[in-house]
Design a protein around this motif. Structure first.
Motif, PDB file in Angstrom:
ATOM      1  N   UNK A   1      -0.755  -3.720  33.520  1.00  0.00           N
ATOM      2  CA  UNK A   1      -1.086  -4.604  31.888  1.00  0.00           C
ATOM      3  C   UNK A   1      -2.386  -3.591  31.739  1.00  0.00           C
ATOM      4  N   UNK A   2      -3.071  -2.980  32.769  1.00  0.00           N
ATOM      5  CA  UNK A   2      -4.254  -1.844  32.427  1.00  0.00           C
ATOM      6  C   UNK A   2      -2.849  -0.488  31.844  1.00  0.00           C
TER       7      UNK A   2
ATOM      8  N   UNK B   1      -3.255   0.997  27.817  1.00  0.00           N
ATOM      9  CA  UNK B   1      -3.206   2.438  27.640  1.00  0.00           C
ATOM     10  C   UNK B   1      -1.936   3.032  26.809  1.00  0.00           C
ATOM     11  N   UNK B   2      -0.945   2.407  26.976  1.00  0.00           N
ATOM     12  CA  UNK B   2       0.456   3.371  26.354  1.00  0.00           C
ATOM     13  C   UNK B   2       1.461   1.918  25.699  1.00  0.00           C
ATOM     14  N   UNK B   3       0.944   1.867  23.967  1.00  0.00           N
ATOM     15  CA  UNK B   3       1.992   0.739  23.893  1.00  0.00           C
ATOM     16  C   UNK B   3       3.343   1.340  23.889  1.00  0.00           C
ATOM     17  N   UNK B   4       3.678   2.754  24.171  1.00  0.00           N
ATOM     18  CA  UNK B   4       5.412   2.632  24.062  1.00  0.00           C
ATOM     19  C   UNK B   4       5.368   1.851  25.156  1.00  0.00           C
ATOM     20  N   UNK B   5       5.044   0.903  26.551  1.00  0.00           N
ATOM     21  CA  UNK B   5       5.249   0.391  27.458  1.00  0.00           C
ATOM     22  C   UNK B   5       5.534  -1.168  27.127  1.00  0.00           C
TER      23      UNK B   5
ATOM     24  N   UNK C   1       5.861  -2.379  23.751  1.00  0.00           N
ATOM     25  CA  UNK C   1       6.153  -3.062  22.756  1.00  0.00           C
ATOM     26  C   UNK C   1       8.223  -2.451  22.943  1.00  0.00           C
ATOM     27  N   UNK C   2       8.176  -1.616  24.130  1.00  0.00           N
ATOM     28  CA  UNK C   2       9.371  -1.410  24.507  1.00  0.00           C
ATOM     29  C   UNK C   2      10.532  -1.165  25.233  1.00  0.00           C
ATOM     30  N   UNK C   3      10.978  -0.623  26.096  1.00  0.00           N
ATOM     31  CA  UNK C   3      12.279  -1.269  26.667  1.00  0.00           C
ATOM     32  C   UNK C   3      11.672  -0.986  28.495  1.00  0.00           C
ATOM     33  N   UNK C   4      10.242  -0.002  28.349  1.00  0.00           N
ATOM     34  CA  UNK C   4      10.084   0.309  29.053  1.00  0.00           C
ATOM     35  C   UNK C   4       9.387  -1.314  30.231  1.00  0.00           C
TER      36      UNK C   4
END
Lengths: 278, 314
Positions: free
Chosen positions: B297-298, B302-306, B308-311
């Protein structure tokens, strides 16, 4: 990378490689190198300081510390060698089948890996030993079972990246059976990469083996093993702290010696690191 | 963000189910008979009748599925059965020891965070000068130091020789210093190296170059742009550290006679006290999974790519 760093790394290799050779020598030639029988109990000579006949003194049962340290190299490196071999063989099997076959089998095997990876490794190893019983074989099994999944996942990835190469497709067209493709054409390149990864892990596995043995869950007492030796010596910390110092130093030096080349390999493999990070 | 957290929480349910099945099956697969251990620990002679009675009492005659669902149902109500050794409910004992372990773990995690950041940042900023060389040397040695050796070295220096700190047991704040440091040391060293290399990597990115060319102050660049982005790998690694620390805590509790769950579990393994072992591994795995969830969650924060993305599906 600057010139100085380069030199510093080389210097470390000058420490690591002879140390690894020395440990291997101790492990292979323990019966000839060790001055005494490591399990020879002599209660008249208990807890002796160092002397000409017992260079590093004796432990609480009058056993020669130096001999036990030398035989400990055999126990420690031997068990780690077996663990690494088991892990490589099994994960190569699972990983290449999953990667090559794909489909439902692949997703099933990968879910199994994920489950294994959700446990904290050391705790799962403890639990497995609790079920299987203590002793060297079960420690080897427990550490193998807690480490294979990570490798299997990486191997699957490697196989996936290779399986659509032309040379594989060509041999498929020729009608080569799947097992032969995996064994002949996929295993060699995958193994070359995965052995490198395994060397990174040797130090870590040595710590696991001696840690479990220290807890009394691993390799059992009369066997000369460094973790067991520390556990045996703990009540003499007030009078004979060197009995704790020596085996710990062996573990420390051993793990360090294997970590140095492991670290360099990691640096050369990981181009995202700006600097060689030592 | 809430959606992300909710999805991760939902995913926990099947995961925990599979884990519990696995634990249950592993215990039954072992060649040992729980009824035998039960008799041995209760010091009842293992005659055929006694064994049959024990099987009856422990419910081992029933089909595995029934046994599992019965056990799982009780576990959901925090009833882990009774210890074969003492006959007391397992969860009482473990929950009694758990705060001590959490206390030790929290202090260690605190030490890791408080020391690794300044040292790692210092090392990155003073790259190739003596503070960097020193911290890197310590970090490299630290990664190879077995905790059960370091612990005894500390005891020898600070308790036996200098008599500054108590050698073992739990008591005032002075008792926690050595165990917590021993537990923290390896993670601390790994984290220090990671922070250093992560910061060095970030310093070479184009966003930093751009900030510099905009005339942003160097302090602000390192303190904000570089530090924030270099946190991402550090946070990911935190989950791994927690796993290592849960295992390491067992060793540290043994060294310092710290009354935590690990020490209790080790004695249960000696005795083959299965209900205790079962409860211990379930508890530790749950703790590990929850910590990893918190880390994820943290990480997403920290990283918006995760986020919203496929991450997220990874």
């Amino acid at each position: 990378m600057t010139f100085i760093q380069n030199m510093a790394k080389k210097k470390l290799l000058w420490f690591a490689i002879p140390t690894i050779m020395m440990l291997l020598g101790m492990a292979l030639f323990a019966p000839w190198v060790a001055p005494h029988n490591p399990n020879e109990v002599n209660l008249e000579l208990r807890l002796m300081p160092s002397s000409s006949s017992h260079l590093l003194g004796t432990d609480h049962l009058g056993r020669d510390t130096l001999s036990r340290l030398i035989w400990g190299a055999r126990t420690s490196l031997g068990s780690v060698f077996v663990i690494v071999t088991l892990v490589l063989v099994f994960s190569l099997f699972v990983g290449s089948i999953a990667g090559y076959r794909g489909g439902a089998l692949d997703s099933f095997l990968m879910r199994v890996c994920e489950i294994f990876l959700t446990f904290p490794t050391f705790i799962l190893a403890m639990f497995l030993i609790g079920v299987l019983g203590m002793g060297m074989i079960n420690v080897i099994l427990a550490i193998f079972l807690t480490h294979w999944a990570w490798y299997a996942r990486i191997i699957r990835g490697l196989v996936l990246s290779l399986k659509n190469r032309d040379y594989i497709l060509a041999s498929k067209v020729c009608g080569t059976p799947a097992w032969k493709i995996i064994f002949r054409h996929l295993t060699p390149p995958v193994l070359a990469q995965i052995i490198v990864l395994a060397t990174l892990d040797i130090g870590h596995m040595m710590l696991h083996v001696s840690g479990l043995s220290f807890l009394g869950l691993g390799i059992q007492a009369p066997t000369p093993e460094w973790g067991v030796m520390i556990s045996d010596a703990r009540q003499y910390i007030w009078t004979q702290p060197e009995l704790i110092l020596y085996p710990g130093l062996m573990i420390f030096i051993g793990v360090l010696a294997f970590n140095i080349p492991g670290d360099m390999i990691r640096d050369s493999l990981d181009p995202t690191l700006v600097e060689g990070d030592l | 963000m809430i959606k992300f957290i909710a999805r991760r929480l939902l995913l926990l349910i099947p995961l925990l189910f599979v884990i519990s099945v696995l634990i249950f099956v592993i215990l039954r697969l072992g060649e040992n008979d729980p009824a035998m251990s039960y008799l041995r620990l209760s010091q009842i002679p293992a005659t055929d009748e006694a064994l049959a009675l024990a099987r009856e009492e422990l419910g081992l005659n029933r089909p595995l599925v029934v046994q599992y669902s019965d056990w799982a149902w009780k576990v959901l109500h925090l009833d882990f059965g009774r210890s074969y050794v003492t006959g007391a409910p397992v969860s009482d004992r473990l929950l009694f020891y758990l705060p001590n372990t959490l206390y030790l773990g929290t202090v260690s995690l605190g030490i890791v965070l408080v020391l690794s950041f300044p040292l790692g940042i210092l090392s990155a900023l003073k790259k190739d000068r003596w503070p960097d060389h020193l911290t890197r040397a310590i970090a490299f040695a630290g990664v190879s130091t077995p905790s059960f050796w370091l612990g005894f070295l500390l005891v020898y220096v600070f308790a036996v020789k200098l008599k500054w700190l108590p050698p073992m047991g739990m008591g005032g704040p002075r008792h926690v210093i050595m165990p917590a440091f021993t537990l923290a040391f390896m993670s601390l060293c790994i984290n220090m190296r990671l922070i250093r290399s992560s910061m060095l990597e970030q310093m070479n990115t184009r966003s930093v170059l751009y900030a510099r060319s905009r005339g942003v102050k160097e302090k602000w660049i390192t303190g904000y742009h570089v530090l924030k982005n270099s946190m991402i790998p550090v946070v990911t690694a935190m989950g791994m550290h927690i796993g290592e620390m849960l295992g390491g805590a067992v060793v540290v509790e043994i060294i310092f006679a710290w009354p935590g769950v690990g020490r209790y579990a080790v004695s249960a393994i000696y005795n083959r006290d299965f209900p205790v072992m079962q409860c211990f591994i379930l508890m530790m795995t749950l703790l590990f999974v929850l910590c990893n969830l918190a880390v994820d969650i943290l990480y997403a924060w920290l990283d918006p790519r995760i986020r919203y993305g496929t991450g997220a599906e990874q």
